[in-house]
Design a protein around this motif. Structure first.
Motif, PDB file in Angstrom:
ATOM      1  N   HIS A  98       0.863  -1.173   0.000  1.00  0.00           N
ATOM      2  CA  HIS A  98       0.000   0.000   0.000  1.00  0.00           C
ATOM      3  C   HIS A  98       0.900   1.224   0.000  1.00  0.00           C
ATOM      4  N   VAL A  99       0.633   2.161  -0.887  1.00  0.00           N
ATOM      5  CA  VAL A  99       1.412   3.390  -0.958  1.00  0.00           C
ATOM      6  C   VAL A  99       0.962   4.299   0.184  1.00  0.00           C
ATOM      7  N   GLN A 100       1.932   4.785   0.966  1.00  0.00           N
ATOM      8  CA  GLN A 100       1.620   5.662   2.091  1.00  0.00           C
ATOM      9  C   GLN A 100       1.909   7.100   1.703  1.00  0.00           C
ATOM     10  N   GLN A 101       1.207   8.011   2.345  1.00  0.00           N
ATOM     11  CA  GLN A 101       1.414   9.428   2.065  1.00  0.00           C
ATOM     12  C   GLN A 101       2.788   9.860   2.552  1.00  0.00           C
ATOM     13  N   LYS A 102       3.311  10.866   1.892  1.00  0.00           N
ATOM     14  CA  LYS A 102       4.621  11.378   2.292  1.00  0.00           C
ATOM     15  C   LYS A 102       4.515  12.082   3.640  1.00  0.00           C
ATOM     16  N   LEU A 103       5.587  11.962   4.444  1.00  0.00           N
ATOM     17  CA  LEU A 103       5.617  12.614   5.747  1.00  0.00           C
ATOM     18  C   LEU A 103       5.778  14.119   5.568  1.00  0.00           C
ATOM     19  N   VAL A 104       5.057  14.865   6.386  1.00  0.00           N
ATOM     20  CA  VAL A 104       5.116  16.326   6.325  1.00  0.00           C
ATOM     21  C   VAL A 104       5.870  16.815   7.538  1.00  0.00           C
ATOM     22  N   ASN A 105       6.778  17.744   7.340  1.00  0.00           N
ATOM     23  CA  ASN A 105       7.577  18.354   8.401  1.00  0.00           C
ATOM     24  C   ASN A 105       8.348  17.308   9.210  1.00  0.00           C
ATOM     25  N   PHE A 106       8.891  16.351   8.553  1.00  0.00           N
ATOM     26  CA  PHE A 106       9.671  15.322   9.239  1.00  0.00           C
ATOM     27  C   PHE A 106      11.103  15.794   9.374  1.00  0.00           C
ATOM     28  N   CYS A 107      11.650  15.634  10.571  1.00  0.00           N
ATOM     29  CA  CYS A 107      13.032  16.027  10.813  1.00  0.00           C
ATOM     30  C   CYS A 107      13.728  14.858  11.496  1.00  0.00           C
ATOM     31  N   ALA A 108      14.818  14.409  10.934  1.00  0.00           N
ATOM     32  CA  ALA A 108      15.558  13.290  11.514  1.00  0.00           C
ATOM     33  C   ALA A 108      16.195  13.736  12.824  1.00  0.00           C
ATOM     34  N   PRO A 109      16.286  12.848  13.806  1.00  0.00           N
ATOM     35  CA  PRO A 109      16.884  13.232  15.091  1.00  0.00           C
ATOM     36  C   PRO A 109      18.389  13.497  14.953  1.00  0.00           C
ATOM     37  N   VAL A 110      18.824  14.477  15.689  1.00  0.00           N
ATOM     38  CA  VAL A 110      20.249  14.822  15.693  1.00  0.00           C
ATOM     39  C   VAL A 110      20.787  14.473  17.079  1.00  0.00           C
ATOM     40  N   GLU A 111      21.834  13.669  17.117  1.00  0.00           N
ATOM     41  CA  GLU A 111      22.407  13.282  18.410  1.00  0.00           C
ATOM     42  C   GLU A 111      23.271  14.410  18.958  1.00  0.00           C
ATOM     43  N   LEU A 112      23.069  14.698  20.229  1.00  0.00           N
ATOM     44  CA  LEU A 112      23.858  15.734  20.888  1.00  0.00           C
ATOM     45  C   LEU A 112      24.776  15.082  21.908  1.00  0.00           C
ATOM     46  N   GLU A 113      25.915  15.696  22.093  1.00  0.00           N
ATOM     47  CA  GLU A 113      26.848  15.196  23.107  1.00  0.00           C
ATOM     48  C   GLU A 113      26.404  15.713  24.467  1.00  0.00           C
ATOM     49  N   VAL A 114      26.368  14.836  25.446  1.00  0.00           N
ATOM     50  CA  VAL A 114      25.970  15.218  26.799  1.00  0.00           C
ATOM     51  C   VAL A 114      27.204  15.791  27.505  1.00  0.00           C
ATOM     52  N   PRO A 115      27.088  16.997  28.110  1.00  0.00           N
ATOM     53  CA  PRO A 115      28.247  17.575  28.801  1.00  0.00           C
ATOM     54  C   PRO A 115      28.620  16.749  30.034  1.00  0.00           C
ATOM     55  N   GLU A 116      29.870  16.882  30.438  1.00  0.00           N
ATOM     56  CA  GLU A 116      30.390  16.096  31.564  1.00  0.00           C
ATOM     57  C   GLU A 116      29.676  16.439  32.870  1.00  0.00           C
ATOM     58  N   TRP A 117      29.364  17.690  33.098  1.00  0.00           N
ATOM     59  CA  TRP A 117      28.749  18.120  34.338  1.00  0.00           C
ATOM     60  C   TRP A 117      27.265  17.735  34.443  1.00  0.00           C
ATOM     61  N   ALA A 118      26.610  17.288  33.342  1.00  0.00           N
ATOM     62  CA  ALA A 118      25.180  16.987  33.356  1.00  0.00           C
ATOM     63  C   ALA A 118      24.864  15.811  34.279  1.00  0.00           C
ATOM     64  N   GLU A 119      25.763  14.848  34.343  1.00  0.00           N
ATOM     65  CA  GLU A 119      25.525  13.680  35.200  1.00  0.00           C
ATOM     66  C   GLU A 119      25.461  14.093  36.670  1.00  0.00           C
ATOM     67  N   LYS A 120      26.358  14.986  37.102  1.00  0.00           N
ATOM     68  CA  LYS A 120      26.363  15.451  38.489  1.00  0.00           C
ATOM     69  C   LYS A 120      25.095  16.262  38.795  1.00  0.00           C
ATOM     70  N   VAL A 121      24.670  17.097  37.867  1.00  0.00           N
ATOM     71  CA  VAL A 121      23.494  17.944  38.079  1.00  0.00           C
ATOM     72  C   VAL A 121      22.251  17.081  38.239  1.00  0.00           C
ATOM     73  N   PHE A 122      22.103  16.101  37.372  1.00  0.00           N
ATOM     74  CA  PHE A 122      20.921  15.227  37.455  1.00  0.00           C
ATOM     75  C   PHE A 122      20.944  14.354  38.705  1.00  0.00           C
ATOM     76  N   ALA A 123      22.115  13.958  39.128  1.00  0.00           N
ATOM     77  CA  ALA A 123      22.212  13.158  40.356  1.00  0.00           C
ATOM     78  C   ALA A 123      21.768  13.980  41.562  1.00  0.00           C
ATOM     79  N   ARG A 124      22.157  15.240  41.628  1.00  0.00           N
ATOM     80  CA  ARG A 124      21.736  16.097  42.729  1.00  0.00           C
ATOM     81  C   ARG A 124      20.242  16.439  42.635  1.00  0.00           C
ATOM     82  N   LEU A 125      19.768  16.625  41.434  1.00  0.00           N
ATOM     83  CA  LEU A 125      18.369  17.026  41.224  1.00  0.00           C
ATOM     84  C   LEU A 125      17.403  15.939  41.706  1.00  0.00           C
ATOM     85  N   PHE A 126      17.728  14.688  41.399  1.00  0.00           N
ATOM     86  CA  PHE A 126      16.834  13.593  41.753  1.00  0.00           C
ATOM     87  C   PHE A 126      17.243  12.862  43.034  1.00  0.00           C
ATOM     88  N   ALA A 127      18.181  13.417  43.756  1.00  0.00           N
ATOM     89  CA  ALA A 127      18.627  12.788  45.024  1.00  0.00           C
ATOM     90  C   ALA A 127      17.561  13.007  46.079  1.00  0.00           C
TER      91      ALA A 127
END
Length: 112
Positions: A80-109
């Motif tokens: 079955h032919v499907q309609q074309k996707l509108v406004n589709f944007c492929a995900p872009v991987e971002l690098e997680v900063p080193e300090w983010a792990e410490k911040v999240f650990a304190r936030l959810f502690a």
């Protein structure tokens, strides 16, 4: 001659009429003749006459569905032919900063 006597007795029983019964065989015979004559006159174009012509005129012609009969048993790919996707944007991987792990650990502690 016993068979002849039985046949004669059966014929006599057919001839004898019960007065409580109304015999309308003659009426229905006449109605049937009129029906067959009218069906024969109206159905003359259909190639038949009488009751056969009436039955042929009453039934619609059979129609077969238009189907590709060679497409079974996996010989044809179905999709079955499907309609074309509108406004589709492929995900872009971002690098997680080193300090983010410490911040999240304190936030959810839990500070209990």
């Amino acid at each position: 001659d016993e068979g002849f006597a039985v046949a004669a007795a059966a014929a006599a029983m057919r001839e004898a009429r019960v007065p409580e019964l109304y015999d309308d065989a003659d009426f229905y015979e006449q109605v049937l003749k009129e029906f067959l004559e009218s069906a024969g006159a109206g159905g003359a174009g259909s190639g038949g006459s009488g009751l056969a012509g009436f039955a042929a005129a009453a039934k619609p012609p059979k129609r077969r569905k238009i189907v590709d009969r060679r497409a079974s048993k996996g010989r044809k790919l179905r999709y079955h032919v499907q309609q074309k996707l509108v406004n589709f944007c492929a995900p872009v991987e971002l690098e997680v900063p080193e300090w983010a792990e410490k911040v999240f650990a304190r936030l959810f502690a839990s500070n209990a």
